[in-house]
Design a protein around this motif. Structure first.
Motif, PDB file in Angstrom:
ATOM      1  N   GLY A 185       0.746  -1.241   0.098  1.00  0.00           N
ATOM      2  CA  GLY A 185      -0.314   0.173   0.112  1.00  0.00           C
ATOM      3  C   GLY A 185       0.833   1.289  -0.136  1.00  0.00           C
ATOM      4  N   THR A 186       2.086   1.153   0.063  1.00  0.00           N
ATOM      5  CA  THR A 186       2.862   2.415   0.183  1.00  0.00           C
ATOM      6  C   THR A 186       2.987   3.021  -1.301  1.00  0.00           C
ATOM      7  N   GLY A 187       2.866   2.138  -2.301  1.00  0.00           N
ATOM      8  CA  GLY A 187       3.021   2.911  -3.732  1.00  0.00           C
ATOM      9  C   GLY A 187       4.268   3.032  -4.104  1.00  0.00           C
ATOM     10  N   SER A 188       5.381   2.504  -3.484  1.00  0.00           N
ATOM     11  CA  SER A 188       6.682   2.838  -3.703  1.00  0.00           C
ATOM     12  C   SER A 188       7.414   1.767  -4.503  1.00  0.00           C
ATOM     13  N   ALA A 189       7.960   1.919  -5.410  1.00  0.00           N
ATOM     14  CA  ALA A 189       8.730   0.999  -6.192  1.00  0.00           C
ATOM     15  C   ALA A 189       9.732   0.345  -5.231  1.00  0.00           C
ATOM     16  N   ASP A 190      10.350   0.967  -4.141  1.00  0.00           N
ATOM     17  CA  ASP A 190      11.306   0.458  -3.332  1.00  0.00           C
ATOM     18  C   ASP A 190      10.686  -0.772  -2.625  1.00  0.00           C
ATOM     19  N   ALA A 191       9.395  -0.470  -2.146  1.00  0.00           N
ATOM     20  CA  ALA A 191       8.664  -1.341  -1.370  1.00  0.00           C
ATOM     21  C   ALA A 191       8.253  -2.845  -2.160  1.00  0.00           C
ATOM     22  N   ILE A 192       7.846  -2.700  -3.294  1.00  0.00           N
ATOM     23  CA  ILE A 192       7.584  -3.453  -4.475  1.00  0.00           C
ATOM     24  C   ILE A 192       8.894  -4.506  -4.520  1.00  0.00           C
ATOM     25  N   GLN A 193      10.066  -3.710  -4.692  1.00  0.00           N
ATOM     26  CA  GLN A 193      11.212  -4.254  -4.879  1.00  0.00           C
ATOM     27  C   GLN A 193      11.644  -5.281  -3.566  1.00  0.00           C
ATOM     28  N   ALA A 194      11.424  -4.782  -2.621  1.00  0.00           N
ATOM     29  CA  ALA A 194      11.587  -5.577  -1.237  1.00  0.00           C
ATOM     30  C   ALA A 194      10.621  -6.730  -1.234  1.00  0.00           C
ATOM     31  N   LEU A 195       9.441  -6.681  -1.521  1.00  0.00           N
ATOM     32  CA  LEU A 195       8.714  -7.942  -1.655  1.00  0.00           C
ATOM     33  C   LEU A 195       9.086  -8.852  -2.630  1.00  0.00           C
ATOM     34  N   SER A 196       9.762  -8.557  -4.006  1.00  0.00           N
ATOM     35  CA  SER A 196      10.140  -9.265  -4.812  1.00  0.00           C
ATOM     36  C   SER A 196      11.234  -9.903  -4.522  1.00  0.00           C
ATOM     37  N   ASP A 197      12.142  -9.341  -3.891  1.00  0.00           N
ATOM     38  CA  ASP A 197      13.538  -9.821  -3.524  1.00  0.00           C
ATOM     39  C   ASP A 197      13.445 -11.279  -2.927  1.00  0.00           C
ATOM     40  N   GLY A 198      13.926 -12.308  -3.250  1.00  0.00           N
ATOM     41  CA  GLY A 198      14.096 -13.531  -2.656  1.00  0.00           C
ATOM     42  C   GLY A 198      12.518 -14.202  -2.349  1.00  0.00           C
ATOM     43  N   ILE A 199      11.696 -13.780  -3.137  1.00  0.00           N
ATOM     44  CA  ILE A 199      10.191 -14.165  -2.659  1.00  0.00           C
ATOM     45  C   ILE A 199       9.881 -15.800  -3.037  1.00  0.00           C
ATOM     46  N   GLU A 200      10.866 -16.296  -3.877  1.00  0.00           N
ATOM     47  CA  GLU A 200      10.962 -17.675  -4.405  1.00  0.00           C
ATOM     48  C   GLU A 200      11.259 -18.533  -2.999  1.00  0.00           C
ATOM     49  N   VAL A 201      11.844 -17.917  -2.097  1.00  0.00           N
ATOM     50  CA  VAL A 201      12.361 -18.818  -0.931  1.00  0.00           C
ATOM     51  C   VAL A 201      11.318 -18.426   0.369  1.00  0.00           C
ATOM     52  N   ARG A 202      10.651 -17.628   0.233  1.00  0.00           N
ATOM     53  CA  ARG A 202       9.583 -17.357   1.171  1.00  0.00           C
ATOM     54  C   ARG A 202       8.611 -18.687   1.089  1.00  0.00           C
ATOM     55  N   SER A 203       7.676 -18.679   2.248  1.00  0.00           N
ATOM     56  CA  SER A 203       6.683 -19.968   2.276  1.00  0.00           C
ATOM     57  C   SER A 203       5.501 -19.452   1.228  1.00  0.00           C
ATOM     58  N   ALA A 204       4.819 -20.562   1.014  1.00  0.00           N
ATOM     59  CA  ALA A 204       3.698 -20.522   0.040  1.00  0.00           C
ATOM     60  C   ALA A 204       2.825 -19.402   0.675  1.00  0.00           C
ATOM     61  N   GLY A 205       2.337 -19.565   1.736  1.00  0.00           N
ATOM     62  CA  GLY A 205       1.418 -18.608   2.407  1.00  0.00           C
ATOM     63  C   GLY A 205       1.816 -17.216   2.402  1.00  0.00           C
ATOM     64  N   ASP A 206       3.097 -16.886   2.432  1.00  0.00           N
ATOM     65  CA  ASP A 206       3.724 -15.647   2.286  1.00  0.00           C
ATOM     66  C   ASP A 206       3.472 -15.001   0.827  1.00  0.00           C
ATOM     67  N   ARG A 207       3.884 -16.116  -0.040  1.00  0.00           N
ATOM     68  CA  ARG A 207       3.708 -15.634  -1.540  1.00  0.00           C
ATOM     69  C   ARG A 207       2.378 -15.347  -1.995  1.00  0.00           C
ATOM     70  N   VAL A 208       1.241 -16.229  -1.449  1.00  0.00           N
ATOM     71  CA  VAL A 208      -0.104 -16.023  -1.677  1.00  0.00           C
ATOM     72  C   VAL A 208      -0.516 -14.401  -1.205  1.00  0.00           C
ATOM     73  N   ASP A 209       0.040 -14.353  -0.061  1.00  0.00           N
ATOM     74  CA  ASP A 209      -0.500 -12.868   0.756  1.00  0.00           C
ATOM     75  C   ASP A 209       0.183 -11.792  -0.005  1.00  0.00           C
ATOM     76  N   VAL A 210       1.364 -11.859  -0.753  1.00  0.00           N
ATOM     77  CA  VAL A 210       2.188 -11.100  -1.461  1.00  0.00           C
ATOM     78  C   VAL A 210       1.372 -10.651  -2.840  1.00  0.00           C
ATOM     79  N   VAL A 211       0.977 -11.962  -3.450  1.00  0.00           N
ATOM     80  CA  VAL A 211       0.200 -11.314  -4.691  1.00  0.00           C
ATOM     81  C   VAL A 211      -1.034 -10.819  -4.687  1.00  0.00           C
ATOM     82  N   THR A 212      -1.812 -11.502  -3.505  1.00  0.00           N
ATOM     83  CA  THR A 212      -3.164 -11.023  -3.358  1.00  0.00           C
ATOM     84  C   THR A 212      -3.084  -9.444  -2.784  1.00  0.00           C
ATOM     85  N   ALA A 213      -2.152  -8.973  -2.123  1.00  0.00           N
ATOM     86  CA  ALA A 213      -2.026  -7.700  -1.576  1.00  0.00           C
ATOM     87  C   ALA A 213      -2.067  -6.568  -2.733  1.00  0.00           C
ATOM     88  N   PHE A 214      -2.002  -6.996  -3.975  1.00  0.00           N
ATOM     89  CA  PHE A 214      -2.249  -6.093  -4.960  1.00  0.00           C
ATOM     90  C   PHE A 214      -3.688  -6.196  -5.774  1.00  0.00           C
TER      91      PHE A 214
END
Length: 909
Positions: free
Chosen positions: A563-592
């Motif tokens: 919700g920050t609308g910041s590219a830096d925040a989006i990059q932080a969510l994207s970095d290393g997302i593949e090693v996050r839990s499946a639940g975190d990954r679902v929460d990340v994609v549905t947050a948008f």
């Protein structure tokens, strides 16, 4: 929690001679009921006479109908569910768009008749005339199939007699007996009478899960007492129906008193006397109504608002949620209780004077037992009680902590005395000082004081707010005060929020403060959110995700970053997302998901920059190839949200955020959804110079020849309500196996949503889809022994049943391989007509158990604890009492879930 009552707006509940439906059918009762034959006992007939004299709606002559909406008390609309019947009632009136019905639990309801709407997943409310005797026999047949080895509280309950054990509702069966006898079926009435007398004797609490004695043991005195008691509850709950006038309520109470307690009619105390005084007062006020509120003096306004407390309606539990008494969609001024609370200390003297006011309000306060066998009780809130609640709200809980009220022998002060002493202290010390003190405590009650203090001095309120936020814990009043603080846009508020970042880091309150700081132009807020998100990966030792590291705040952290609308925040969510839990990954994609569609609404959400939008689309598109499921996560009622696949949720979000460029049908089958998201992923990859993904080979089940499939489905459909014929047709379909799934699913989809056969056929589809196509053991953990391997392999090609899991539980307890302490089972049943896959893994963990000597725990759809000796020796207690209960709770073919999990573990005592 608000209970919405739908009681019919009639002044009197117990009135005979209501108009019946305009139409007639073979299911209608005779208008002149025949004399009861001698097969019923003298006691039965005496009860029937007693019932008739009470002037309930006349079940002897009213048509019996079944409804398409579930009845209160858990009786389902689906006739084929175990122990269920279609909801039934007696039709009082049919007015086309609405019907008025009388239920056996003595409730009268007016329901809007609605046709089913499949697009809105609305089953509607429809009804049809029914044969009462056939309906009753169906229920009795359900009950007859269960012997005394089934515990009383575990028995099927088609008539709702076990709705609670306290209060007992066996009288519902006796009401049906009266209606059946009036229709001339005396033998059936006698059976129902016996059944009612048996059910009226609730076993002691220690025996409700023991063997059930089927003999009638109660008397009609108990039945009649229960009817009197329940009718009084129904009557009291009518206070919550704002469509009834005080005259209506008085007439209803007088009618009840005439039937059950005539001595109360002449009493100068009690409900009837109070209602008479209220009606008389309203009659006297009618010729001289008060001036419009805006024309009244402050004293007149207070007097008017206190008087209007009697019209404040609503429902709440255990003092939780007492507030407006007004629906958020309502227009017009707030109700009197809200206006008085907003006036604050100005209203205190008038509220103190109202503490002894015995008038009723329209508010019901429920008291939960938190035990399903007991129904919660409730009281009708009086004006004096509501005045006390408003005073305590103004006092931020100071009055509640005084423990005022109660008999004089308790030595506690009266409510009036406690309120007067508190208000004298306020006047002596000054309102602002008292409010600051209340806010600084950081309790749940501090919010009201904080709102009031901000009105007085928004700058001076910052320090008490900061103190209260630090004093309040995660589950106290902290969040309430944070919301007040972040609404203040002053420099002092910003400085306080900066100071709070460190002590509140990673908490829900800290996340809100950081988001508010960023929205206010302070980079420190965004930096904190990014830092906490990166730290979550380090703290997540077990790979379970941010939800488990931060609790619910984990999802809030993701939503705040999105919700920050910041590219830096989006990059932080994207970095290393593949090693996050499946639940975190679902929460990340549905947050948008666009604002207004997602469940989490971040109050400080900022518009995304163009650079951020580009990063968001890339993040979502890169996750399209992610086929992992978020185990244990359930989002909504659609199949796509049942332990969702990360890639599917990414496709779903893309289609909502960028509908011009992305299309995805979330209602398609699992196989179609998979193909669609992989096609979208490959399109994206091609546009960005990446090699295409190769689709994994799919399992192919050869479908039946169309003519053979048609014969099997036609035989099932022709069986109708003939249970024997339908079981035979279903066995023929099961003999074919998975090859029949496609045809059976197509036949189900061809039926109208309102067709009662559709739900039954859908269950047959789920049973067939529960055939185990593949059994796999995990490569990790101990290896299974020959006995366990043979047992698990034996389920291949057969439907997975709860009984199979129960027997596995027993075998694990008796003969578990050395070095292992339990077993995990995951059963996946994709809706692609290929059957289920059973994944098993032996574990080496034990779990603590507070039950003494330990044992084995089965968790999942249901769990039970059983001592080792019972399991090893196969005592009847295990087979008769606990085994059947587990079998009923693990209904694999009955559930719509596509992925189920159970764990059997050794428990330490």
């Amino acid at each position: 929690m608000v209970i919405r009552l739908r009681l019919v707006p009639l002044g009197v509940l117990f009135v005979m001679g209501f108009a019946t439906s305009r139409t007639s059918s073979a299911g209608d009762p005779p208008q002149n009921p025949p004399a009861v034959e001698a097969n019923t006992t003298e006691a039965d007939r005496a009860f029937f006479d007693w019932w008739d004299a009470k002037k309930f709606p006349d079940v002897r002559t009213l048509p019996f109908v079944t409804l398409s909406e579930p009845e209160q008390g858990g009786i389902s609309m689906f006739a084929d569910e175990k122990g269920k019947l279609p909801a039934g009632a007696f039709l009082v009136r049919d007015e086309g768009k609405t019907i008025t019905i009388f239920r056996t639990d003595l409730q009268m309801e007016t329901l809007p008749v609605r046709t089913p709407d499949t697009k809105k997943d609305d089953p509607g409310v429809t009804f049809q005339k029914a044969d009462l005797a056939a309906w009753v026999r169906k229920g009795l047949d359900i009950m007859a199939k269960e012997g005394p080895d089934i515990a009383w509280f575990d028995k099927s309950d088609p008539f709702g007699a076990h709705r609670w054990s306290i209060p007992n509702q066996a009288f519902r069966i006796a009401v049906l007996a009266r209606a059946v006898a009036a229709r001339g079926d005396d033998d059936l009435a006698r059976v129902l009478c016996d059944r009612a007398l048996h059910e009226a004797t609730r076993p002691s609490m220690t025996q409700q899960f023991g063997e059930d004695d089927p003999r009638p043991r109660s008397t009609y005195d108990s039945i009649e007492s229960a009817i009197q008691s329940e009718s009084a509850v129904v009557l009291a709950e009518k206070f919550g129906d704002g469509r009834l006038s005080w005259e209506d309520l008085l007439a209803a109470h007088e009618a009840w008193a005439n039937a059950f307690a005539p001595e109360t009619l002449a009493s100068k105390e009690g409900r009837i006397a109070t209602l008479r005084r209220m009606v008389e007062e309203a009659r006297q006020r009618k010729p001289k109504p008060p001036k419009p509120i805006e024309e009244q003096s402050p004293a007149e306004r207070l007097e008017t608002l206190v008087h209007e407390l009697q019209d404040v309606g609503g429902s709440f539990f255990n003092e939780w949620g007492f507030g407006s008494g007004q629906d958020s969609k309502d227009k017009g001024p707030p109700p009197a209780n809200v206006q008085l609370a907003k006036l604050g200390f100005e209203a205190v003297p008038a509220l103190i004077e109202a503490l002894d006011d015995e008038r009723f309000t329209r508010t019901l306060q429920y008291f939960q037992t938190f035990k399903g066998q007991y129904r919660e009780s409730f009281t009708v809130v009086r004006v004096g009680e509501m005045a006390w609640m408003i005073l305590d709200q103004i006092a931020s809980g100071a009055l509640k902590s005084a423990h005022a009220g109660g008999p004089p022998t308790t030595g506690r002060p009266t409510r009036r005395r406690a309120a007067e002493e508190w208000f004298a202290s306020v006047q002596a010390r000054g309102e602002k000082v008292v409010l600051e003190e209340q806010v600084s405590k950081g309790t749940w009650e501090s919010r009201a004081a904080a709102d009031r203090l901000v009105e007085f001095d928004p700058v001076g309120a910052v320090k008490p707010l900061e103190t209260g936020i630090l004093a309040g814990g995660e589950n106290s009043g902290r969040d309430n005060l944070v919301y007040v603080l972040i609404r203040l846009k002053s420099e002092a508020a910003m400085a306080a929020m900066l100071r709070l970042l460190e002590p509140l880091k990673k908490s829900e309150s800290g996340i809100r403060i950081a988001a508010a700081l960023w929205a206010g132009g302070r980079r420190e807020g965004l930096d904190s959110l990014i830092l906490w998100w990166k730290g979550a990966a380090k703290d997540d030792k077990d790979g379970r995700g941010a939800r488990y590291v931060f609790g619910f705040g984990g999802r809030g952290l993701i939503a705040a970053l999105a919700g920050t609308g910041s590219a830096d925040a989006i990059q932080a969510l994207s970095d290393g997302i593949e090693v996050r839990s499946a639940g975190d990954r679902v929460d990340v994609v549905t947050a948008f998901v666009p604002r207004g569609e997602s469940g989490w609404q971040e109050p400080n959400e900022q518009p995304a920059s163009r650079e951020a939008e580009t990063a968001i689309e890339a993040l979502l598109a890169e996750r399209l190839s992610d086929g992992d499921r978020a185990e244990g996560l359930h989002l909504g009622s659609d199949p796509i949200g049942e332990e969702p696949v990360v890639g599917e949720m990414a496709a779903w979000t893309l289609a909502r955020r960028y509908p011009q460029r992305w299309k995805f049908d979330e209602s398609a089958s699992a196989a179609c959804r998979k193909a669609a998201r992989l096609a979208l992923a490959n399109r994206w990859r091609a546009q960005h110079g990446q090699p295409p993904l190769s689709a994994a080979p799919t399992v192919r089940i050869e479908p039946l020849a169309p003519e053979k499939a048609k014969r099997l489905v036609d035989a099932w459909l022709a069986a109708g309500n003939d249970e024997s014929a339908r079981e035979h047709a279903e066995e023929a379909i099961f003999d074919v196996g998975l090859g029949a799934l496609t045809s059976l699913g197509a036949a189900r989809d061809a039926l109208a949503a309102a067709d009662p056969r559709r739900e039954s056929l859908d269950k047959a589809v789920r049973r067939l889809a529960s055939i185990v196509r593949e059994v796999r053991w995990s490569e990790t953990g101990p290896r299974p022994n020959d006995s366990l391997s043979a047992y698990t392999e034996g389920v291949r090609g057969k439907p997975l049943r709860g009984a199979w899991v129960t027997e596995l539980w027993r075998r694990v307890a008796i003969d578990l391989p050395e070095g292992s302490t339990g077993i995990d089972l995951v059963f996946s049943r994709p809706d692609d007509d290929t059957g289920g896959v059973l994944l098993l893994e032996l574990t080496t963990e034990t779990v603590p158990w507070a039950g003494g000597d330990g044992g084995w725990i089965l968790s999942g759809d249901g769990f039970e604890h059983v001592d080792d000796d019972f399991l090893r020796n196969g005592h009847s207690w295990w087979h008769k009492s606990r085994g059947p209960q587990v079998d009923q709770r693990i209904l694999i073919p009955e559930t719509k879930a596509l992925r189920m999990r159970w764990t059997i573990k050794r428990a330490r005592g």
